[in-house]
Design a protein around this motif. Structure first.
Motif, PDB file in Angstrom:
ATOM      1  N   GLY A   1      63.235 -10.241 -25.032  1.00 45.90           N
ATOM      2  CA  GLY A   1      63.847  -8.997 -25.467  1.00 45.90           C
ATOM      3  C   GLY A   1      62.831  -7.874 -25.361  1.00 45.90           C
ATOM      4  O   GLY A   1      61.702  -7.996 -25.842  1.00 45.90           O
ATOM      5  N   LEU A   2      63.202  -6.761 -24.708  1.00 50.27           N
ATOM      6  CA  LEU A   2      62.266  -5.647 -24.528  1.00 50.27           C
ATOM      7  C   LEU A   2      62.421  -4.626 -25.647  1.00 50.27           C
ATOM      8  O   LEU A   2      63.520  -4.385 -26.147  1.00 50.27           O
ATOM      9  N   ASN A   3      61.296  -4.002 -26.008  1.00 54.90           N
ATOM     10  CA  ASN A   3      61.257  -3.022 -27.088  1.00 54.90           C
ATOM     11  C   ASN A   3      60.439  -1.812 -26.664  1.00 54.90           C
ATOM     12  O   ASN A   3      59.510  -1.924 -25.866  1.00 54.90           O
TER      13      ASN A   3
ATOM     14  N   THR B   1      70.565  -7.131 -18.210  1.00 49.11           N
ATOM     15  CA  THR B   1      69.538  -8.150 -18.035  1.00 49.11           C
ATOM     16  C   THR B   1      68.855  -7.977 -16.682  1.00 49.11           C
ATOM     17  O   THR B   1      69.461  -7.509 -15.715  1.00 49.11           O
ATOM     18  N   PHE B   2      67.576  -8.364 -16.641  1.00 50.54           N
ATOM     19  CA  PHE B   2      66.758  -8.308 -15.438  1.00 50.54           C
ATOM     20  C   PHE B   2      66.074  -9.661 -15.265  1.00 50.54           C
ATOM     21  O   PHE B   2      65.839 -10.378 -16.242  1.00 50.54           O
ATOM     22  N   ALA B   3      65.730  -9.989 -14.052  1.00 52.60           N
ATOM     23  CA  ALA B   3      64.927 -11.176 -13.785  1.00 52.60           C
ATOM     24  C   ALA B   3      63.461 -10.889 -14.127  1.00 52.60           C
ATOM     25  O   ALA B   3      63.025  -9.729 -14.170  1.00 52.60           O
ATOM     26  N   PHE B   4      62.692 -11.946 -14.356  1.00 54.27           N
ATOM     27  CA  PHE B   4      61.272 -11.821 -14.697  1.00 54.27           C
ATOM     28  C   PHE B   4      60.521 -11.004 -13.642  1.00 54.27           C
ATOM     29  O   PHE B   4      59.680 -10.160 -13.980  1.00 54.27           O
ATOM     30  N   ASP B   5      60.833 -11.229 -12.374  1.00 54.40           N
ATOM     31  CA  ASP B   5      60.162 -10.502 -11.299  1.00 54.40           C
ATOM     32  C   ASP B   5      60.529  -9.029 -11.259  1.00 54.40           C
ATOM     33  O   ASP B   5      59.896  -8.256 -10.529  1.00 54.40           O
ATOM     34  N   GLU B   6      61.525  -8.630 -12.038  1.00 58.64           N
ATOM     35  CA  GLU B   6      61.978  -7.236 -12.068  1.00 58.64           C
ATOM     36  C   GLU B   6      61.473  -6.501 -13.300  1.00 58.64           C
ATOM     37  O   GLU B   6      62.078  -5.535 -13.748  1.00 58.64           O
TER      38      GLU B   6
ATOM     39  N   LYS C   1      70.400  -3.701 -26.091  1.00 57.53           N
ATOM     40  CA  LYS C   1      69.129  -4.326 -25.764  1.00 57.53           C
ATOM     41  C   LYS C   1      68.965  -4.597 -24.279  1.00 57.53           C
ATOM     42  O   LYS C   1      69.909  -5.004 -23.592  1.00 57.53           O
ATOM     43  N   VAL C   2      67.753  -4.404 -23.785  1.00 63.35           N
ATOM     44  CA  VAL C   2      67.379  -4.800 -22.415  1.00 63.35           C
ATOM     45  C   VAL C   2      66.697  -6.155 -22.511  1.00 63.35           C
ATOM     46  O   VAL C   2      65.762  -6.339 -23.303  1.00 63.35           O
ATOM     47  N   VAL C   3      67.144  -7.102 -21.712  1.00 62.11           N
ATOM     48  CA  VAL C   3      66.639  -8.468 -21.774  1.00 62.11           C
ATOM     49  C   VAL C   3      66.194  -8.922 -20.391  1.00 62.11           C
ATOM     50  O   VAL C   3      66.854  -8.613 -19.388  1.00 62.11           O
ATOM     51  N   VAL C   4      65.079  -9.636 -20.348  1.00 58.42           N
ATOM     52  CA  VAL C   4      64.565 -10.232 -19.105  1.00 58.42           C
ATOM     53  C   VAL C   4      64.775 -11.738 -19.201  1.00 58.42           C
ATOM     54  O   VAL C   4      64.460 -12.359 -20.211  1.00 58.42           O
ATOM     55  N   THR C   5      65.312 -12.325 -18.137  1.00 54.18           N
ATOM     56  CA  THR C   5      65.581 -13.762 -18.126  1.00 54.18           C
ATOM     57  C   THR C   5      64.638 -14.480 -17.177  1.00 54.18           C
ATOM     58  O   THR C   5      64.181 -13.911 -16.184  1.00 54.18           O
ATOM     59  N   LEU C   6      64.364 -15.740 -17.476  1.00 48.43           N
ATOM     60  CA  LEU C   6      63.489 -16.560 -16.656  1.00 48.43           C
ATOM     61  C   LEU C   6      64.238 -17.817 -16.209  1.00 48.43           C
ATOM     62  O   LEU C   6      65.160 -18.266 -16.888  1.00 48.43           O
TER      63      LEU C   6
ATOM     64  N   SER D   1      75.363 -21.174 -31.344  1.00 47.61           N
ATOM     65  CA  SER D   1      76.327 -20.194 -30.816  1.00 47.61           C
ATOM     66  C   SER D   1      75.647 -19.087 -30.020  1.00 47.61           C
ATOM     67  O   SER D   1      76.313 -18.352 -29.280  1.00 47.61           O
ATOM     68  N   LEU D   2      74.329 -18.952 -30.172  1.00 44.42           N
ATOM     69  CA  LEU D   2      73.587 -17.923 -29.440  1.00 44.42           C
ATOM     70  C   LEU D   2      73.000 -18.518 -28.164  1.00 44.42           C
ATOM     71  O   LEU D   2      72.276 -19.514 -28.211  1.00 44.42           O
ATOM     72  N   GLY D   3      73.277 -17.896 -27.036  1.00 44.99           N
ATOM     73  CA  GLY D   3      72.594 -18.255 -25.798  1.00 44.99           C
ATOM     74  C   GLY D   3      71.205 -17.659 -25.779  1.00 44.99           C
ATOM     75  O   GLY D   3      70.785 -16.959 -26.700  1.00 44.99           O
ATOM     76  N   TRP D   4      70.468 -17.932 -24.706  1.00 49.17           N
ATOM     77  CA  TRP D   4      69.083 -17.455 -24.619  1.00 49.17           C
ATOM     78  C   TRP D   4      68.995 -15.941 -24.692  1.00 49.17           C
ATOM     79  O   TRP D   4      68.113 -15.392 -25.356  1.00 49.17           O
ATOM     80  N   VAL D   5      69.881 -15.240 -24.009  1.00 53.16           N
ATOM     81  CA  VAL D   5      69.817 -13.781 -23.968  1.00 53.16           C
ATOM     82  C   VAL D   5      70.021 -13.199 -25.361  1.00 53.16           C
ATOM     83  O   VAL D   5      69.249 -12.347 -25.824  1.00 53.16           O
ATOM     84  N   ASP D   6      71.068 -13.638 -26.060  1.00 49.87           N
ATOM     85  CA  ASP D   6      71.317 -13.117 -27.402  1.00 49.87           C
ATOM     86  C   ASP D   6      70.202 -13.509 -28.368  1.00 49.87           C
ATOM     87  O   ASP D   6      69.800 -12.711 -29.230  1.00 49.87           O
ATOM     88  N   ALA D   7      69.690 -14.727 -28.245  1.00 50.48           N
ATOM     89  CA  ALA D   7      68.627 -15.176 -29.152  1.00 50.48           C
ATOM     90  C   ALA D   7      67.364 -14.337 -28.984  1.00 50.48           C
ATOM     91  O   ALA D   7      66.673 -14.026 -29.962  1.00 50.48           O
ATOM     92  N   ALA D   8      67.064 -13.963 -27.739  1.00 49.05           N
ATOM     93  CA  ALA D   8      65.876 -13.143 -27.484  1.00 49.05           C
ATOM     94  C   ALA D   8      66.053 -11.714 -27.956  1.00 49.05           C
ATOM     95  O   ALA D   8      65.075 -10.973 -28.090  1.00 49.05           O
TER      96      ALA D   8
END
Length: 329
Positions: free
Chosen positions: A39-41, A303-308, A324-329, A117-124
């Motif tokens: 999760g970006l801040n 959401t963005f990829a790690f490389d982005e 929220k802006v989230v980066v996924t791996l 109930s939370l996926g990775w994106v929501d949890a982050a």
């Protein structure tokens, strides 16, 4: 070796580099996770620019929020197993405990087994905004059912969390945003009223909504000249909780308004909650209960990829997002 994101000089998003690094094994009381989402801040953008409350040595890592799988554990860790799905309570120092990486290490007491109930994106995207909003509105201000709360920077992840928390306890959230462009989106997210600070007489509109008694709780991330209309519309004995400083202009102290209404203007950092075990446990209980009941749910802008990561930081600073802006791996 693991890929991590670091910067070797202060500047814009372009200074963020993806590098290979050898990470030490977790020490006593520590857990290393395989990161699935970040999760970006805005705090990370400030650190990158050299204007955050921490002054890092360079090169520096960064990052305050992550979710992932327990990959390894140091001695003295109880209550977790390899493979557990966890999310991270923001650490006191992102320089000491940077999250931006394929692997990241944290003190075990900052890990939470989040609801399935939370996926990775929501949890982050959960802990920073909801802990920040909870600490201000519930822990400090004691927000009550039926009363108004005014929330600036309402389209941010913290602002949206504050709207949800206010509704969850039966309060009446007034969302304040710069222009009317996000009005309908904020109403759809549960705001009772939406005010455009650059287009309306903020003091008059707040008084018209809240009535002669005024607004007891103001939750502000901006500062600057906004202090004047906000305090003018506050109730006697009201509290303005300042958790940011997004304005580039000086913040006036409205002396006679503060005196005549016996107002409290209070600075606040989420570290007040995360650094106090008892208050943190209460906060976690409130937030997890709200998640399980469906009342609290992170709003994901994009959401963005790690490389982005560079593009993700550019979007973070664009002010175009809702949530929220989230980066996924």
């Amino acid at each position: 070796m693991s890929r991590v994101i670091r910067f070797h000089r202060h500047g814009g998003p372009e200074v963020l580099l993806i590098e290979e690094a050898e990470l030490p094994l977790p020490g006593r009381g520590e857990i290393r996770i395989q990161v699935k989402a970040l999760g970006l801040n805005r705090a990370e953008a400030l650190l990158r620019k050299g204007s955050y409350i921490e002054t890092p040595g360079l090169p520096s890592g960064l990052g305050l929020e992550a979710a992932g799988v327990v990959e390894s554990m140091g001695a003295g860790v109880d209550g977790f197993s390899l493979g557990d799905a966890v999310s991270i309570i923001p650490p006191q120092s992102m320089v000491r405990w940077p999250a931006y990486g394929e692997l990241a290490t944290f003190p075990a007491d900052l890990l939470v087994k989040h609801p399935s109930s939370l996926g990775w994106v929501d949890a982050a995207a959960l802990w920073m905004p909801y802990l920040t909003a909870y600490g201000a509105l519930i822990d400090i201000a004691g927000l009550r059912p039926g009363e108004f709360v005014a929330i600036t920077a309402a389209s941010s992840s913290v602002g949206l969390a504050a709207i949800q928390i206010a509704n969850h306890v039966g309060a009446r959230p007034i969302a304040i945003t710069r222009t009317s462009a996000k009005r309908q989106a904020l109403l759809a997210q549960g705001a009772g009223d939406v005010l455009a600070a650059e287009e309306e007489d903020l003091e008059a509109r707040l008084k018209a909504i809240a009535g002669p008694q005024g607004v007891r709780v103001m939750f502000d991330a901006i500062g600057g000249p906004l202090f004047v209309p906000l305090t003018a519309a506050m109730a006697r004995g009201g509290m303005l909780i300042e958790y940011g400083g997004l304005s580039n202009e000086p913040t006036p102290f409205p002396l006679f308004t503060v005196l005549s209404k016996s107002l409290t203007l209070r600075g606040y950092l989420v570290h007040e909650i995360t650094g106090d075990p008892a208050r943190l446990e209460a906060a976690k209980g409130f937030i997890l209960d709200g998640v399980q009941k469906g009342a609290l749910r992170p709003v994901i802008a994009r959401t963005f990829a790690f490389d982005e990561i560079v593009e993700a930081h550019r979007f973070l600073e664009s002010n175009l997002q809702l949530g929220k802006v989230v980066v996924t791996l």
